[in-house]
Design an enzyme around this catalytic site. Structure first.
Site, PDB file in Angstrom:
ATOM      1  N   HIS A   1      35.328  17.441  34.406  1.00  7.28           N
ATOM      2  CA  HIS A   1      36.707  16.816  33.921  1.00  7.28           C
ATOM      3  C   HIS A   1      36.851  15.303  34.461  1.00  7.28           C
ATOM      4  O   HIS A   1      36.332  15.220  35.546  1.00  7.28           O
ATOM      5  CB  HIS A   1      37.813  17.653  34.559  1.00  7.28           C
ATOM      6  CG  HIS A   1      39.265  17.366  34.403  1.00  7.28           C
ATOM      7  ND1 HIS A   1      40.107  16.392  34.682  1.00  7.28           N
ATOM      8  CD2 HIS A   1      39.720  18.087  33.404  1.00  7.28           C
ATOM      9  CE1 HIS A   1      41.025  16.623  33.854  1.00  7.28           C
ATOM     10  NE2 HIS A   1      41.127  17.527  33.246  1.00  7.28           N
TER      11      HIS A   1
ATOM     12  N   ASP B   1      39.809  25.606  30.660  1.00  7.38           N
ATOM     13  CA  ASP B   1      39.295  25.845  29.344  1.00  7.38           C
ATOM     14  C   ASP B   1      38.213  26.894  29.696  1.00  7.38           C
ATOM     15  O   ASP B   1      38.006  27.874  28.501  1.00  7.38           O
ATOM     16  CB  ASP B   1      38.939  24.757  28.438  1.00  7.38           C
ATOM     17  CG  ASP B   1      40.092  23.834  28.061  1.00  7.38           C
ATOM     18  OD1 ASP B   1      40.948  24.413  27.584  1.00  7.38           O
ATOM     19  OD2 ASP B   1      39.851  22.448  27.950  1.00  7.38           O
TER      20      ASP B   1
HETATM   21  N1  ACO Z   1      27.999  19.747  30.608  1.00 10.44           N
HETATM   22  C1  ACO Z   1      26.856  18.946  31.050  1.00 10.44           C
HETATM   23  N2  ACO Z   1      26.713  17.650  31.568  1.00 10.44           N
HETATM   24  C2  ACO Z   1      28.075  17.178  31.809  1.00 10.44           C
HETATM   25  C3  ACO Z   1      29.053  17.874  31.172  1.00 10.44           C
HETATM   26  C4  ACO Z   1      28.976  19.139  30.872  1.00 10.44           C
HETATM   27  N3  ACO Z   1      30.032  19.933  30.517  1.00 10.44           N
HETATM   28  N4  ACO Z   1      30.189  17.106  31.355  1.00 10.44           N
HETATM   29  C5  ACO Z   1      29.676  15.911  32.058  1.00 10.44           C
HETATM   30  N5  ACO Z   1      28.332  15.992  32.222  1.00 10.44           N
HETATM   31  C6  ACO Z   1      27.262  14.918  32.800  1.00 10.44           C
HETATM   32  C7  ACO Z   1      27.094  13.644  31.775  1.00 10.44           C
HETATM   33  O1  ACO Z   1      26.170  13.916  30.875  1.00 10.44           O
HETATM   34  C8  ACO Z   1      27.153  12.757  32.618  1.00 10.44           C
HETATM   35  O2  ACO Z   1      25.705  12.543  33.064  1.00 10.44           O
HETATM   36  P1  ACO Z   1      24.791  11.304  33.526  1.00 10.44           P
HETATM   37  O3  ACO Z   1      25.486  10.678  34.558  1.00 10.44           O
HETATM   38  O4  ACO Z   1      23.495  12.009  33.790  1.00 10.44           O
HETATM   39  O5  ACO Z   1      24.985  10.445  32.177  1.00 10.44           O
HETATM   40  C9  ACO Z   1      27.826  12.997  33.831  1.00 10.44           C
HETATM   41  O6  ACO Z   1      28.076  14.320  33.869  1.00 10.44           O
HETATM   42  C10 ACO Z   1      29.206  12.461  33.967  1.00 10.44           C
HETATM   43  O7  ACO Z   1      29.798  12.478  32.439  1.00 10.44           O
HETATM   44  P2  ACO Z   1      30.923  11.692  31.795  1.00 10.44           P
HETATM   45  O8  ACO Z   1      30.776  12.146  30.286  1.00 10.44           O
HETATM   46  O9  ACO Z   1      30.841  10.276  32.332  1.00 10.44           O
HETATM   47  O10 ACO Z   1      32.255  12.491  32.298  1.00 10.44           O
HETATM   48  P3  ACO Z   1      33.772  12.268  31.526  1.00 10.44           P
HETATM   49  O11 ACO Z   1      34.563  12.119  32.885  1.00 10.44           O
HETATM   50  O12 ACO Z   1      33.683  11.063  30.516  1.00 10.44           O
HETATM   51  O13 ACO Z   1      33.863  13.519  30.712  1.00 10.44           O
HETATM   52  C11 ACO Z   1      34.534  15.552  30.012  1.00 10.44           C
HETATM   53  C12 ACO Z   1      34.782  14.414  30.988  1.00 10.44           C
HETATM   54  C13 ACO Z   1      34.833  15.114  28.399  1.00 10.44           C
HETATM   55  C14 ACO Z   1      35.536  16.656  30.287  1.00 10.44           C
HETATM   56  C15 ACO Z   1      33.063  15.926  30.171  1.00 10.44           C
HETATM   57  O14 ACO Z   1      32.825  16.423  31.563  1.00 10.44           O
HETATM   58  C16 ACO Z   1      32.805  16.949  29.199  1.00 10.44           C
HETATM   59  O15 ACO Z   1      32.489  16.695  27.859  1.00 10.44           O
HETATM   60  N6  ACO Z   1      33.063  18.420  29.308  1.00 10.44           N
HETATM   61  C17 ACO Z   1      32.927  19.585  28.483  1.00 10.44           C
HETATM   62  C18 ACO Z   1      33.931  19.560  27.364  1.00 10.44           C
HETATM   63  C19 ACO Z   1      35.166  20.289  28.320  1.00 10.44           C
HETATM   64  O16 ACO Z   1      35.202  21.141  28.571  1.00 10.44           O
HETATM   65  N7  ACO Z   1      36.320  19.335  27.983  1.00 10.44           N
HETATM   66  C20 ACO Z   1      37.698  19.935  28.652  1.00 10.44           C
HETATM   67  C21 ACO Z   1      38.395  18.817  29.418  1.00 10.44           C
HETATM   68  S1  ACO Z   1      39.757  19.735  30.289  1.00 10.44           S
HETATM   69  C22 ACO Z   1      40.885  19.582  29.329  1.00 10.44           C
HETATM   70  O17 ACO Z   1      40.835  18.815  28.254  1.00 10.44           O
HETATM   71  C23 ACO Z   1      42.121  20.569  29.137  1.00 10.44           C
END
Ligand code: ACO
Length: 443
Positions: A308, A366
């Site tokens: 998140h 979620d």
């Molecule tokens: N699975 C694997 N790796 C992940 C995940 C994940 N679900 N989420 C983040 N990471 C990793 C990224 O690859 C990144 O790794 P790195 O530092 O080695 O490059 C690091 O964690 C940071 O990730 P960001 O993309 O910078 O995090 P951001 O804050 O931009 O994204 C998000 C947040 C979009 C929710 C992300 O965690 C994600 O895509 N999760 C899966 C989708 C999801 O469940 N969305 C629902 C969100 S809650 C809502 O909207 C109600």
């Protein structure tokens, strides 16, 4: 704490005002930066940008705190319901008894769709994505209520109570009608004597000779699901609503845009993506080990329902919904669900894996909300629509903050341009000649 932050840039020293929120959170006001230095702030994806002041929701992502209008989500989940919480989110305080009754009546009076709207939904091809139908329908609603959509905020605010009730009540009817079209069944009409969630389940599942009476636990689980989604401060869809509102657009245009933002799998679409991921793992004969390994390889494939932008701790909504999910399973007599077994293994594996621990990736709302929706019989392609029904109070409250702000300015971020430097126009005959030369065809 100092009330200014000092910035040295280009031989200048700037004293930037510090803004402090109710809970002590701080921001450095950079709005004068461009006028004073010619530079802009750069924060790709707005991860560190405060776009507004808001009184609706407080989140402390490090501590896993979520409060609507000051009330902790845990207390609201235990003691309130969706309709009361919707009132709280929109109007700022818990309703007095007569206010609650009046609000309930307004929702009941506005539950049904005009026949033209029902036909509008019926005319979409059956396999149209429900989020497309929802966004289009919210926009189309203003055709029936032109006085609510003048695109003059002062005028629109005079009709705010009616507009808010129409949006909250009709979104549920639009969702249920969309489902009935998808399964080729006739529409049901709302029942004025049913509560909000019971009415939704009736609209979805009643048949001409067999009225669906929701089990108490099922309606309760749905109520909790909606309450937990009621607002979440400046997330992607809410910021979209506010962006559209900032241009002076009416409530319906703004929330229709919010629906489109919510549709994406990184936001509201994640609840459906979790179930698709679990199905994929199941059909692959994997117990989750292979999938977790591939989610860590950085090739863009993610563990859906994890991570998140704001929570760097367990999402408090996920904790609550997980318990409600188990209660719903027990009351529905569901014991052995292979997808649930995979989900539990995935969660445990990820919570003990260095990759997820070091990045502070915990289950978000979620992860369990999709499983809960599935258990109470909501089809997967309607999951994100369910999220939109729940988020409606938040979008409405946040639209109101923009519309009612007399000093509000249009939202208009800047950019750092990385395209071509200036170049001169090339006439078509010269481009043809250049192409001929490139192809070795020139004389
Ligand atoms: N699975 C694997 N790796 C992940 C995940 C994940 N679900 N989420 C983040 N990471 C990793 C990224 O690859 C990144 O790794 P790195 O530092 O080695 O490059 C690091 O964690 C940071 O990730 P960001 O993309 O910078 O995090 P951001 O804050 O931009 O994204 C998000 C947040 C979009 C929710 C992300 O965690 C994600 O895509 N999760 C899966 C989708 C999801 O469940 N969305 C629902 C969100 S809650 C809502 O909207 C109600």
């Amino acid at each position: 704490m100092s009330s200014v932050a000092l910035l040295k840039f280009d031989n200048k020293e700037l004293a930037l005002p510090v803004i402090t929120g109710t809970e002590g959170e701080t921001a450095i006001n950079m709005s004068c930066l461009r006028a004073d230095t010619g530079a802009i702030t750069f924060d790709e994806g707005y991860g560190n940008t405060g776009s507004c002041r808001s009184e609706v929701t407080f989140i402390d992502g490090e501590k896993g705190i979520l409060r609507y209008r000051g009330y902790p989500i845990e207390q609201l989940a235990e003691r309130s319901g969706f309709v009361e919480t919707a009132y709280l989110v929109i109007y700022g305080d818990l309703p007095k008894p007569y206010e609650r009754a009046q609000f309930g009546r307004l929702l009941s009076d506005n539950a049904a769709l005009r026949e033209g709207m029902a036909r509008f939904i019926q005319n979409f091809p059956r396999d149209t994505h429900p989020m497309a139908v929802l966004s289009a329908s919210l926009n189309a609603l203003v055709a029936y209520y032109p006085h609510l959509a003048s695109n003059n905020h002062q005028h629109d605010l005079e009709h705010f109570d009616e507009a808010a009730a129409i949006a909250i009540s009709k979104v549920r009817t639009i969702a249920a009608h969309t489902y009935r079209v998808r399964v080729g069944k006739p529409f049901n009409y709302p029942r004025p004597n049913f509560g909000y969630c019971e009415n939704f389940l009736h609209l979805m599942f009643s048949e001409p000779y067999n009225e669906y009476i929701a089990k108490g636990e099922v309606a309760q689980a749905l109520n909790l699901f909606l309450l937990l989604h009621a607002d979440h401060e400046q997330n992607c869809s809410t910021s979209t609503v506010k962006m559209v509102a900032s241009a002076g657009a009416n409530l319906f245009a703004s929330i229709a845009a919010g629906v489109c933002a919510l549709w994406g799998p990184l936001h509201g679409g994640a609840n459906a993506a979790v179930i698709e991921m679990l199905r994929h793992i199941h059909d692959d004969g994997d117990d989750g080990t292979k999938f977790i390994a591939s989610a860590k390889d950085g090739k863009g494939h993610r563990l859906m329902g994890f991570g998140h932008r704001v929570y760097r701790n367990y999402d408090p909504r996920a904790k609550i919904i997980k318990q409600s999910f188990y209660d719903a399973l027990a009351s529905l007599g569901i014991k052995d669900d292979p997808l649930l077994n995979i989900a539990m293994k995935l969660e445990q594996a990820a919570l003990h894996d260095d990759y997820f621990i070091s990045r502070k990736l915990y289950p978000n709302v979620d992860f369990y909300s999709g499983l809960l929706m599935r258990a109470i019989g909501i089809p997967v392609d309607l999951f994100t629509v369910m999220f939109a029904i729940g988020r409606m109070p938040g979008w409405i409250a946040q639209w109101h903050e923009v519309a009612a702000n007399p000093k509000g300015r249009i939202y208009r971020p800047r950019q750092i341009y990385t395209g071509h430097a200036k170049r001169d126009y090339v006439p078509m005959h010269e481009r043809i000649e250049a192409a001929r030369q490139e192809a070795g065809l020139s004389k």
